[in-house]
Design an enzyme around this catalytic site. Structure first.
Site, mmCIF file in Angstrom:
data_model
loop_
_atom_site.group_PDB
_atom_site.id
_atom_site.type_symbol
_atom_site.label_atom_id
_atom_site.label_comp_id
_atom_site.label_asym_id
_atom_site.label_seq_id
_atom_site.Cartn_x
_atom_site.Cartn_y
_atom_site.Cartn_z
ATOM 1 C CG ASN A 169 -19.899 -11.602 -12.683
ATOM 2 O OD1 ASN A 169 -20.766 -12.476 -12.695
ATOM 3 N ND2 ASN A 169 -19.276 -11.243 -11.574
ATOM 4 C CD GLU A 267 -20.401 -14.652 -4.985
ATOM 5 O OE1 GLU A 267 -20.574 -13.450 -4.658
ATOM 6 O OE2 GLU A 267 -19.891 -15.010 -6.063
ATOM 7 C CB CYS A 301 -18.706 -11.128 -6.607
ATOM 8 S SG CYS A 301 -17.870 -12.668 -7.037
ATOM 9 C CD GLU A 478 -21.591 -21.211 -5.284
ATOM 10 O OE1 GLU A 478 -21.858 -22.064 -6.142
ATOM 11 O OE2 GLU A 478 -21.747 -19.993 -5.464
HETATM 12 P P1 NAI Z 1 -29.338 -9.687 -10.730
HETATM 13 O O1 NAI Z 1 -28.999 -10.134 -9.363
HETATM 14 O O2 NAI Z 1 -30.697 -9.120 -10.924
HETATM 15 O O3 NAI Z 1 -29.173 -10.898 -11.776
HETATM 16 C C1 NAI Z 1 -28.435 -12.085 -11.543
HETATM 17 C C2 NAI Z 1 -29.203 -13.295 -12.054
HETATM 18 O O4 NAI Z 1 -30.435 -13.389 -11.356
HETATM 19 C C3 NAI Z 1 -29.566 -13.245 -13.532
HETATM 20 O O5 NAI Z 1 -29.521 -14.551 -14.069
HETATM 21 C C4 NAI Z 1 -31.005 -12.763 -13.504
HETATM 22 O O6 NAI Z 1 -31.748 -13.118 -14.640
HETATM 23 C C5 NAI Z 1 -31.520 -13.475 -12.278
HETATM 24 N N1 NAI Z 1 -32.696 -12.859 -11.655
HETATM 25 C C6 NAI Z 1 -33.071 -11.558 -11.661
HETATM 26 N N2 NAI Z 1 -34.213 -11.390 -10.980
HETATM 27 C C7 NAI Z 1 -34.590 -12.607 -10.526
HETATM 28 C C8 NAI Z 1 -35.677 -13.080 -9.745
HETATM 29 N N3 NAI Z 1 -36.634 -12.273 -9.296
HETATM 30 N N4 NAI Z 1 -35.725 -14.401 -9.451
HETATM 31 C C9 NAI Z 1 -34.773 -15.239 -9.870
HETATM 32 N N5 NAI Z 1 -33.732 -14.850 -10.623
HETATM 33 C C10 NAI Z 1 -33.627 -13.550 -10.942
HETATM 34 O O7 NAI Z 1 -28.203 -8.665 -11.158
HETATM 35 P P2 NAI Z 1 -28.094 -7.651 -12.417
HETATM 36 O O8 NAI Z 1 -29.339 -6.846 -12.505
HETATM 37 O O9 NAI Z 1 -27.672 -8.403 -13.599
HETATM 38 O O10 NAI Z 1 -26.892 -6.718 -11.940
HETATM 39 C C11 NAI Z 1 -27.128 -5.696 -10.973
HETATM 40 C C12 NAI Z 1 -25.982 -5.598 -10.006
HETATM 41 O O11 NAI Z 1 -25.822 -6.823 -9.295
HETATM 42 C C13 NAI Z 1 -24.607 -5.365 -10.631
HETATM 43 O O12 NAI Z 1 -24.413 -4.023 -10.911
HETATM 44 C C14 NAI Z 1 -23.705 -5.874 -9.534
HETATM 45 O O13 NAI Z 1 -23.512 -4.882 -8.559
HETATM 46 C C15 NAI Z 1 -24.479 -7.025 -8.925
HETATM 47 N N6 NAI Z 1 -24.009 -8.325 -9.447
HETATM 48 C C16 NAI Z 1 -23.242 -9.133 -8.646
HETATM 49 C C17 NAI Z 1 -22.740 -10.316 -9.129
HETATM 50 C C18 NAI Z 1 -21.875 -11.204 -8.310
HETATM 51 O O14 NAI Z 1 -20.999 -11.863 -8.842
HETATM 52 N N7 NAI Z 1 -22.112 -11.322 -7.017
HETATM 53 C C19 NAI Z 1 -22.970 -10.748 -10.514
HETATM 54 C C20 NAI Z 1 -23.837 -9.867 -11.263
HETATM 55 C C21 NAI Z 1 -24.317 -8.703 -10.734
#
Ligand code: NAI
Ligand code: MG
Length: 497
Positions: A169, A267, A301, A478
């Site tokens: 994002n 985060e 977020c 952060e």
């Molecule tokens: P995600 O949490 O799976 O992905 C975020 C990052 O973590 C990406 O770089 C991904 O490749 C990495 N990742 C995924 N699985 C991992 C693992 N097992 N070990 C280490 N790294 C890993 O989130 P995703 O699937 O992209 O989005 C799903 C939901 O997460 C969204 O709908 C939203 O609700 C939330 N989200 C929250 C964010 C925030 O700013 N706090 C940012 C993005 C998503």
């Protein structure tokens, strides 16, 4: 020679992508390609078309990058004086500024956000590097009076090799948010951008090197969470993990890091409430909240995803807010309208699931309610600015992060109810209070369980202010000088004389 924004936008119009984007990993100061030869297709969310195939890394590339980062830590970066680290980081900030147009267009294309939003993110990155450049030489320890023959003091030492796992994002802004303080502290870096948005991480790593950052200090491995993220977190030579993303992945990251007793900064998003009292300046509140839920198409977020409104202001607020929501113009990020695209077909499907289920449950829709396309091209992944009205405290629309341009409205009768609704989720990232009564604002500030309270505005705190969440929104802070502590280890020294 730098190319203008217009020329870059024209390139995208003509070829659906930008020329000469790096597509390999950046390890030890060089671009490589994935050992396995497997590739990741990366998309332009505003059109739903591919912008190119990027390297897809796994454990082998992670091992290489961690080894390069370890070598650079031991031999160069931790031995570089704090003042010199600051000079290099100031040069990086200036070099990013010279290349801001390319970063802006690349970020908009890759993430689907509007050009203006991408421009704001890049400015934020410059500011972040400047802030932490100025902090490198201001790290101080303590001395302790214990007894006459003992000198005791602390040393703040760099944590070592740090892992940075970044979501899609804010691909460049969130990367800089953790990379800049880590560099300032003397740490080296292995970053894993989100598989949806690798472009600006690769460009940033190249710019850092061009500005004089030694090889191996900042490495980027592109790949999926499972293939590249998981081995990075599990690596025994990583000294700290910074992760931004979803709660389930954050929990998995923390569990994996626990095996090596590696500290984590997490985060993990939110469901942030804006408490709106009838005595506030309603036009100002509406203005501020339109931006804070529809910016980045709600994929933030700390978005104001819930409005908790005083009953006697409910109708007036809803009337004004739904008119504003209906007027939001959306389309491809490079058209630079009010709102851009949703990151992926998968995320679009997730949001769609919430929209249809809520409407099946009979929840009242005050604006929007459907997924859609760029009205100009009929393409891309979009969601109408949506408002669900008068939603019950236990509804999934209140409890769960949707991560789209979807506002949930809850109604309260008194201050206690406002607080209980505001605190009624497992999250605790941001919150807001809109009132003209300063005493009330200060009272509520203490009662809200969140890492942030915004008063009569939303989002506007700078890189100076620590950022992070309570409860399931995360661990640690952060930004600000506080954010540098994640990347330092304290050593206590006692010297008998
Ligand atoms: P995600 O949490 O799976 O992905 C975020 C990052 O973590 C990406 O770089 C991904 O490749 C990495 N990742 C995924 N699985 C991992 C693992 N097992 N070990 C280490 N790294 C890993 O989130 P995703 O699937 O992209 O989005 C799903 C939901 O997460 C969204 O709908 C939203 O609700 C939330 N989200 C929250 C964010 C925030 O700013 N706090 C940012 C993005 C998503
Ligand atoms: Mg993309």
């Amino acid at each position: 020679m730098t190319v203008s924004v217009q020329a870059l936008v024209d390139q995208v119009r003509a070829r659906s992508t930008l020329e000469d984007l790096p597509t390999g990993h950046f390890i030890a100061g060089r671009f490589t390609s994935a050992e396995t030869g497997s590739a990741l297709e990366v998309y332009d969310p505003g059109a739903g078309t591919s912008i190119g195939a990027f390297a897809a890394g796994g454990a082998a590339e992670i091992n290489e990058a961690v080894a390069a980062a370890r070598k650079a830590f031991e031999h160069s970066w931790r031995r570089t004086t704090p003042a010199e680290r600051g000079r290099v980081m100031n040069r990086i900030a200036a070099h990013i500024r010279s290349n801001a147009d390319l970063l802006t267009v690349a970020e908009s294309l890759d993430s689907g956000k509007t050009l203006s939003e991408a421009r704001g993110d890049v400015n934020n990155v410059i500011r972040t590097f400047e802030f932490f450049a100025g902090a490198t030489d201001k790290v101080q320890g303590d001395t302790f009076a214990i007894d006459d023959g003992l000198l005791a003091y602390t040393l703040n030492e760099p944590a070592g090799v740090t892992a940075h796992i970044v979501p899609w994002n804010f691909p460049i802004a969130m990367l800089a948010r953790s990379v800049a303080p880590a560099l300032a502290a003397g740490c080296t870096i292995v970053a894993k951008p989100a598989e949806q948005t690798p472009v600006t991480a690769l460009l940033l790593a190249r710019l850092c090197q061009e500005a004089g950052l030694p090889d191996g200090v900042f490495n980027v491995v592109v790949g999926t969470g499972v293939d590249a993220g998981a081995p990075l977190v599990a690596h025994t030579d990583i000294d700290h993990v910074t992760f931004t993303g979803s709660v389930p992945t954050g929990i998995a990251v923390m569990q994996s890091a626990a095996n090596n007793v590696t500290p984590v900064t997490l985060e993990l998003g939110g469901k942030s409430p804006a408490i709106v009292f009838a005595d506030c300046d309603m036009d100002r509140a509406v203005d501020s909240l339109v931006g804070s839920i529809f910016m980045n198409a709600g994929q933030i977020c700390s978005a104001a995803s819930r409005v908790v409104i005083e009953r006697r202001a409910h109708n007036a607020f809803l009337d004004k807010f739904s008119k504003r929501a209906d007027a939001v113009q959306y389309g491809h990020g490079l058209r630079d309208l009010d709102m851009g695209a949703i990151i992926s077909e998968r995320q679009l499907g997730k949001i769609d699931g919430y929209l249809s289920a809520a409407q099946k449950r009979g929840i009242s829709v005050a604006a929007g309610g459907s997924t859609t396309v760029d009205p100009e091209t009929g393409k891309g992944w979009f969601v109408q600015p949506t408002i669900f009205d008068d939603v019950a405290a236990d509804d999934p629309l209140v409890k769960e992060e949707i991560f789209g341009p979807v506002l949930t409205v809850q109604v309260f009768d008194d201050e206690d109810e406002a607080i209980s609704l505001a605190n009624g989720t497992e999250y605790g990232l941001a919150s807001g209070i809109f009132t003209s009564d300063t005493g009330k604002a200060r009272r509520l500030t203490r009662e809200i369980d969140a890492g942030h309270v915004y008063i009569n505005q939303w989002f506007s705190v700078g890189v100076e202010v620590p950022f992070g969440g309570n409860r399931k929104s995360g661990i640690g802070r952060e930004k600000g000088l506080e954010g540098m502590r994640n990347y330092m280890k304290i050593k206590g020294v006692g010297e008998r004389f």
